[in-house]
Design a protein around this motif. Structure first.
Motif, PDB file in Angstrom:
ATOM      1  N   LEU A 108      -3.635  -0.245   2.532  1.00 10.70           N
ATOM      2  CA  LEU A 108      -3.016   0.357   3.719  1.00 10.70           C
ATOM      3  C   LEU A 108      -3.858   0.089   4.969  1.00 10.70           C
ATOM      4  N   GLY A 134       2.622   1.596  -3.316  1.00  9.89           N
ATOM      5  CA  GLY A 134       1.669   2.060  -4.326  1.00  9.89           C
ATOM      6  C   GLY A 134       1.399   3.554  -4.174  1.00  9.89           C
ATOM      7  N   GLN A 135       1.263   3.973  -2.949  1.00  9.19           N
ATOM      8  CA  GLN A 135       0.941   5.375  -2.677  1.00  9.19           C
ATOM      9  C   GLN A 135       2.116   6.284  -3.030  1.00  9.19           C
ATOM     10  N   LEU A 136       3.324   5.828  -2.721  1.00  9.58           N
ATOM     11  CA  LEU A 136       4.480   6.728  -2.818  1.00  9.58           C
ATOM     12  C   LEU A 136       5.175   6.668  -4.170  1.00  9.58           C
ATOM     13  N   THR A 154      -5.003   1.131  -3.250  1.00  4.63           N
ATOM     14  CA  THR A 154      -3.962   1.510  -2.307  1.00  4.63           C
ATOM     15  C   THR A 154      -4.472   1.875  -0.900  1.00  4.63           C
ATOM     16  N   PRO A 155      -5.429   2.792  -0.786  1.00  2.00           N
ATOM     17  CA  PRO A 155      -5.888   3.121   0.585  1.00  2.00           C
ATOM     18  C   PRO A 155      -6.471   1.913   1.300  1.00  2.00           C
ATOM     19  N   LYS A 204      -6.234   2.032  -7.426  1.00  2.85           N
ATOM     20  CA  LYS A 204      -7.330   2.446  -6.549  1.00  2.85           C
ATOM     21  C   LYS A 204      -7.343   1.695  -5.216  1.00  2.85           C
ATOM     22  N   GLY A 246       0.832  -1.209   0.000  1.00  2.00           N
ATOM     23  CA  GLY A 246       0.000   0.000   0.000  1.00  2.00           C
ATOM     24  C   GLY A 246       0.857   1.245   0.000  1.00  2.00           C
ATOM     25  N   ALA A 247       1.892   1.227   0.853  1.00  2.00           N
ATOM     26  CA  ALA A 247       2.772   2.392   0.952  1.00  2.00           C
ATOM     27  C   ALA A 247       3.530   2.590  -0.359  1.00  2.00           C
ATOM     28  N   PRO A 293      -0.957   5.527  -9.314  1.00  2.00           N
ATOM     29  CA  PRO A 293      -1.447   4.856  -8.105  1.00  2.00           C
ATOM     30  C   PRO A 293      -2.736   4.097  -8.371  1.00  2.00           C
TER      31      PRO A 293
END
Ligand SMILES: [Zn+2]
Length: 231
Positions: A59, A44-46, A55-56, A53, A41-42, A51
């Motif tokens: 996380l 993907g986010q960073l 990802t959140p 969908k 998740g991290a 990104p």
């Protein structure tokens, strides 16, 4: 003339930390999956150029699983102490049931625990339970010591499934001498005003005034008869 001072026997007890009763492999797998989801998740986010969908959600799920693994893998049971001072429960401050203050030791077949009932040093009712799943050696040592010290009060079946007591020296801790001043003699009810006047049963830690020491303690242990020469 040097006078031999009556001294207390050295006291010891064993300290037992609770073990997780959950399957350790399961805890690691859940924790691992949680950590991977967190990492993915991290990442993907960073770092992902686009990104995705999920990802959140990844996380959140990762954090949730990770937290669950920590909760699941940590036993909520307290640290227990077993030794000359009786059976103690250690939650930062220690409350102990002295062997002479134990009213009964029973087996809880539902929780698979050795249950010690009695009164603590402040004369308050106290129950200490040692679950075989999380505190196998505390349960074992409670039984071993109780059978040697106060056998009549133990009603735990031999086939209950409590393991054999293992003598691990890293569990052993020295204890402070018993505070006897202000206690009352178990035979005469006389208050102990001076520490040298006290005689302590090493089996159950009942306290007697030196002038009223019985041949046998109320627990059945023979008491040493110390004849003191008057000066
Ligand atoms: Zn005794």
């Amino acid at each position: 003339m040097a006078k031999k001072r009556f001294r207390q026997a050295a006291r010891h007890e064993r300290r037992f930390f609770p073990q997780s009763s959950a399957n350790p492999i399961l805890v690691r797998v859940i924790g691992g999956v949680g950590a991977m989801a967190l990492g993915a998740g991290a990442w993907g986010q960073l770092f992902a150029t686009e990104p995705f969908k999920a990802t959140p959600w990844l996380l959140a799920a990762g954090a949730g699983l990770f937290g669950f693994a920590i909760w699941f893998g940590t036993s909520g049971d307290p640290v227990l102490r077993v030794g000359d001072g009786g059976v103690g429960i250690d939650r930062g401050t220690i409350r102990r049931i002295a062997w002479h203050a134990v009213t009964g030791i029973t087996w809880d077949s539902e929780k698979k625990s050795v249950v010690v009932k009695g009164r603590d040093e402040a004369d308050q009712e106290l129950t200490v339970a040692a679950r075989v799943a999380s505190q196998p050696q505390a349960a074992a040592w409670i039984l071993k010591e109780a059978r040697e010290r106060i056998a009549d009060l133990v009603s735990v079946p031999e086939d209950a499934g409590v393991p054999e007591a293992v003598d691990d020296p890293t569990d052993l801790l020295p204890m402070d001498p018993l505070q006897v001043v202000g206690k009352r003699c178990a035979a005469s009810n006389r208050s102990i005003a001076y520490e040298p006047d006290a005689r302590i049963c090493t089996r159950c830690e009942r306290v007697y005034h030196k002038d009223y020491v019985p041949k046998k303690c109320a627990c059945g242990a023979p008491m040493p008869q110390v004849k003191e020469k008057s000066a």
